[in-house]
Structure formats: structure tokens, C-alpha cells
Design an enzyme around this catalytic site. Structure first.
Site, PDB file in Angstrom:
ATOM      1  CD1 TRP A  34      17.275  33.792  39.359  1.00  0.00           C
ATOM      2  CD2 TRP A  34      18.744  35.360  39.998  1.00  0.00           C
ATOM      3  NE1 TRP A  34      18.249  33.896  38.394  1.00  0.00           N
ATOM      4  CE2 TRP A  34      19.152  34.840  38.749  1.00  0.00           C
ATOM      5  CE3 TRP A  34      19.524  36.354  40.594  1.00  0.00           C
ATOM      6  CZ2 TRP A  34      20.302  35.282  38.082  1.00  0.00           C
ATOM      7  CZ3 TRP A  34      20.672  36.797  39.934  1.00  0.00           C
ATOM      8  CH2 TRP A  34      21.047  36.265  38.698  1.00  0.00           C
ATOM      9  CG  ASP A  51      13.640  39.252  40.759  1.00  0.00           C
ATOM     10  OD1 ASP A  51      13.421  39.668  39.610  1.00  0.00           O
ATOM     11  OD2 ASP A  51      14.704  38.693  41.096  1.00  0.00           O
ATOM     12  CE  LYS A  54      17.550  36.759  33.158  1.00  0.00           C
ATOM     13  NZ  LYS A  54      17.934  37.228  34.487  1.00  0.00           N
TER      14      LYS A  54
HETATM   15  C1  LIG Z   1      18.572  37.472  35.639  1.00  0.00           C
HETATM   16  C2  LIG Z   1      17.890  37.645  36.926  1.00  0.00           C
HETATM   17  C3  LIG Z   1      18.353  38.555  37.897  1.00  0.00           C
HETATM   18  C4  LIG Z   1      19.633  39.366  37.720  1.00  0.00           C
HETATM   19  O1  LIG Z   1      19.514  40.378  36.797  1.00  0.00           O
HETATM   20  P1  LIG Z   1      20.746  41.374  36.522  1.00  0.00           P
HETATM   21  O2  LIG Z   1      20.182  42.295  35.506  1.00  0.00           O
HETATM   22  O3  LIG Z   1      21.885  40.548  36.038  1.00  0.00           O
HETATM   23  O4  LIG Z   1      21.085  42.065  37.787  1.00  0.00           O
HETATM   24  C5  LIG Z   1      17.630  38.679  39.059  1.00  0.00           C
HETATM   25  N1  LIG Z   1      16.508  37.962  39.278  1.00  0.00           N
HETATM   26  C6  LIG Z   1      16.050  37.071  38.380  1.00  0.00           C
HETATM   27  C7  LIG Z   1      14.787  36.309  38.665  1.00  0.00           C
HETATM   28  C8  LIG Z   1      16.718  36.881  37.177  1.00  0.00           C
HETATM   29  O5  LIG Z   1      16.252  36.002  36.282  1.00  0.00           O
END
Ligand SMILES: *Cc1c(COP(=O)(O)O)cnc(C)c1O
Length: 358
Positions: free
Chosen positions: A102, A171, A195
Site C-alpha cells: 500500500w 494511511d 475495513k
Molecule cells: C484497502 C486499502 C487501501 C485502498 O482503499 P480503496 O478504498 O480501495 O481505495 C489503501 N490503503 C490501505 C492500507 C488499505 O488497506
């Protein structure tokens, strides 16, 4: 009732109480004669939901007055470009930690139209891990340092955030609201909702209002944080149904006792799985023990053949979504806030049985 144990990494399991409440209110929201997704986002019903969600997140995360909470669209992936577009000045460099898939994606976007310094690079190491403070090679005058608090794919989580001068951007898509946090240590936090928060499509952003003022004039309105700060995330039509579910999830979290209470449950759930991994030579954890994620527990079996068999036998017993991400293989048990402890116990018991007969 036929709910199974859903170990999916995202979109992921939601609290059953939340789904049931949404179901009860689906066709007639509080006597309005319509669904929340059929009504104006400027009307009193939706406005109450929107404001309550903002208030609940502010309370749960103890967000200081200096920071604004935003509901944006385009998931976490849009933040990969929105962050550098808004926070990195002309010719300025932004520091990034590469800790896995990521953060690598975030780096790729930031590199596409400006300067990036990779301050630490442990993204391809196995066992997987996060960077340590002492290995950071920071640039002078960096716009910010970007990190990913929980690498969802590798199962490596930051336990202690870097201490730096530049604003810290994080993030937190896969561990937001899973533990207590000092928001004032961050310039910007973002998270895709699917999530730990609700349905996909919404991104929660928490931003230091001062930072939002940095954006160059060339940033389009929709991608400018300041636009959404000024309009309380109602500049255009927000993802109303998504925000409504976020609101229900925030209520649920408060009922669970808030972040310190959910953190305790999360630590207990994760420990049960890591204990099961460590108790046998059959399983081996993917992440270095000190960085083991409380949200995504990743491990390997002695062969890919056995891993396949493990996933399919577990599925037959009502445990779905255990296959590791296609880029790394292995097994991944995602056990976010809403994942029930009984599901962890079921998996631990299956792991013992499987190892004994293999
Ligand atoms: C799932 C995830 C993303 C991507 O999220 P989207 O909503 O599909 O753009 C980015 N960073 C992390 C750490 C993730 O787990």
C-alpha cells in the site's frame, strides 16, 4: 440466520447490529416514508446523520479543534494523489516510508508529479515489518512524511509512530478506530471505509486545518481539502448511504466502550491467533513479531498445497476469506473491530485440528 465468519480483508464484516438496524430503517427512515438514500442531502434527516457521524468520530478519536474531519469519495486510493497535490509545494520534496504494497502505491502516485524521497524501504523484506525510527533518512524541509500504519497485505503494523518535525501523514485504512490514537501528532490521517468503518467508497480524512491552506491554486475544487472543510463535506452530494452506515458504526463503537475498550478486544483476538501460530512448528507468522498486526494476521503453512487445502476446508466450516492476497500468497485472517471473537476461537480450533492431521 446464516451468517458465516467472514475473514475478508475488505470490504469486511460489519457489526450485525448495524446491518439489522439499517435493514429495519431501509424503506421508511424515521417515519419519512422514504429511505435515507432517496432523500435530499440538504434535508433535516440526512443532516442529522451527517452531523452525528462527525460528532461521534470527533469524540471517539478525541480530534482536537485544530483538525477537521471530512467524508470524501474515491476511497483511500484517491488520497494517494490528493495528499501530494494539496500538501507538497512547488519543487518541494515529500518523504515516504515504503513498508509494503500500500505504501508503494502511495509512493507511485506521489512520484508521478513531484519529488519523493523514500526515507526507509523495508517493503519487500520477509519477514514483513515496518520501518524503525533510527533508519529514517529524512529530507530537509520535506513537505511531510507519509507512512501506512497497517500494511493490510503483509500484516505488519506500526506500534510506535515516527517522531519527526515535518507533518506526519498516515494511511490508516485498515486500522483506524482499532486503537487509541493521539490525533494531534498527525498532519493528516486518511482511511478508506471498507475495513473498519462501513461500506466502500467513502474515505475518512482528518486534517490539520493549517495544512489545507497550503494547496496550490491549480488544485481542482473537488480535490482541494479546503473546499470540503468550508462546506463540512457537503460541497457536492456526499455518499449519503455510506455516511449513514458510518454513523451507525460510530454509535456501535461508542456502545462497545470506545477505542481503549475495542483495542483491548482487538489485542486479545490477535494474541489468540499468534499464540496458535507460535504453539506449533506447522504454522509460521509472516511478520516480525514486534510488528505483528492486530488486524490482519498473516501466516504460512509448510507448502502451498497445504495452504490451499486449509483455505478450502475452513470455507466448508463457515470460515471464509482466509486466502492471502494474490501478491504474497499464504493465509490472512482479517479480524477488524466488527469481527467476532467467536470466529477467532473457531479458527484457532480448526488450526489445531488441521495441523494434527496434516
Ligand atoms: C484497502 C486499502 C487501501 C485502498 O482503499 P480503496 O478504498 O480501495 O481505495 C489503501 N490503503 C490501505 C492500507 C488499505 O488497506
Amino acid at each position: 440466520m446464516s451468517r458465516i465468519f467472514n475473514f475478508s480483508a475488505g470490504p469486511a464484516t460489519l457489526p450485525l447490529e448495524v446491518l439489522e438496524e439499517a435493514q429495519r430503517e431501509l424503506t421508511d427512515y424515521q417515519g419519512s416514508g422514504m429511505s435515507i438514500m432517496e432523500m435530499s442531502h440538504r434535508g433535516k434527516h440526512y443532516d442529522a446523520v451527517h452531523q452525528e457521524a462527525l460528532l461521534n468520530f470527533r469524540e471517539l478519536l478525541q480530534v482536537p479543534e485544530s483538525h477537521e474531519i471530512l467524508f470524501l469519495q474515491g476511497g483511500a486510493t484517491t488520497q494517494f494523489c490528493q495528499v501530494p497535490m494539496n500538501l507538497r509545494g512547488e519543487g518541494q520534496v515529500a518523504d515516504y516510508i515504503n513498508s509494503g504494497s500500500w505504501s508503494k502505491k502511495a509512493i507511485g502516485e506521489a512520484k508521478a508529479f513531484g519529488k519523493v524521497n523514500v526515507a526507509a524501504d523495508c517493503g519487500s523484506e520477509i519477514p514483513t515489518r515496518q520501518a524503525r525510527q533510527e533508519e529514517l533518512q529524512l529530507s530537509e524541509g520535506a513537505a511531510y512524511l507519509h507512512c501506512c500504519s497497517n500494511e493490510t497485505i503483509s500484516g505488519a503494523q506500526i506500534m510506535e509512530f515516527p517522531k519527526i518535525e515535518a507533518p506526519l501523514v498516515c494511511d490508516m485504512s485498515s486500522d483506524i478506530l482499532s486503537r487509541s490514537l493521539n490525533v494531534s501528532d498527525f498532519g493528516l490521517i486518511y482511511a478508506g471505509a471498507q475495513k473498519n468503518l462501513g461500506p466502500s467508497g467513502v474515505a475518512l480524512v482528518i486534517i490539520d486545518k493549517e495544512l489545507a491552506l497550503r494547496a496550490p491554486e491549480t488544485v481542482p475544487s473537488m480535490l482541494r481539502y479546503q473546499t470540503h472543510i468550508e462546506k463540512q463535506s457537503l460541497y457536492n452530494t456526499p455518499p449519503t448511504f455510506g455516511v449513514y452506515i458510518l454513523c451507525l458504526v460510530s454509535r456501535w463503537l461508542k456502545e462497545q466502550g470506545g477505542l481503549s475498550a475495542i483495542q483491548e478486544v482487538n489485542e486479545r483476538k490477535a494474541l489468540k491467533l499468534y499464540d496458535a501460530i507460535d504453539a506449533s512448528d506447522f504454522y509460521s507468522g509472516t511478520a516480525l513479531p514486534e510488528f505483528r498486526s492486530r488486524m490482519n494476521v498473516t501466516f504460512r503453512l509448510p507448502s502451498e498445497e497445504l495452504e490451499k487445502q486449509f483455505v478450502s476446508e475452513a470455507a466448508a466450516l463457515g470460515m471464509d476469506g482466509l486466502k492471502g492476497h494474490r501478491s504474497v500468497g499464504g493465509i490472512r485472517a482479517s479480524i477488524y473491530n466488527a469481527f467476532p471473537e467467536a470466529g477467532v476461537e473457531a479458527l484457532v480450533s480448526f488450526m489445531k485440528d488441521f495441523a494434527a492431521k496434516a
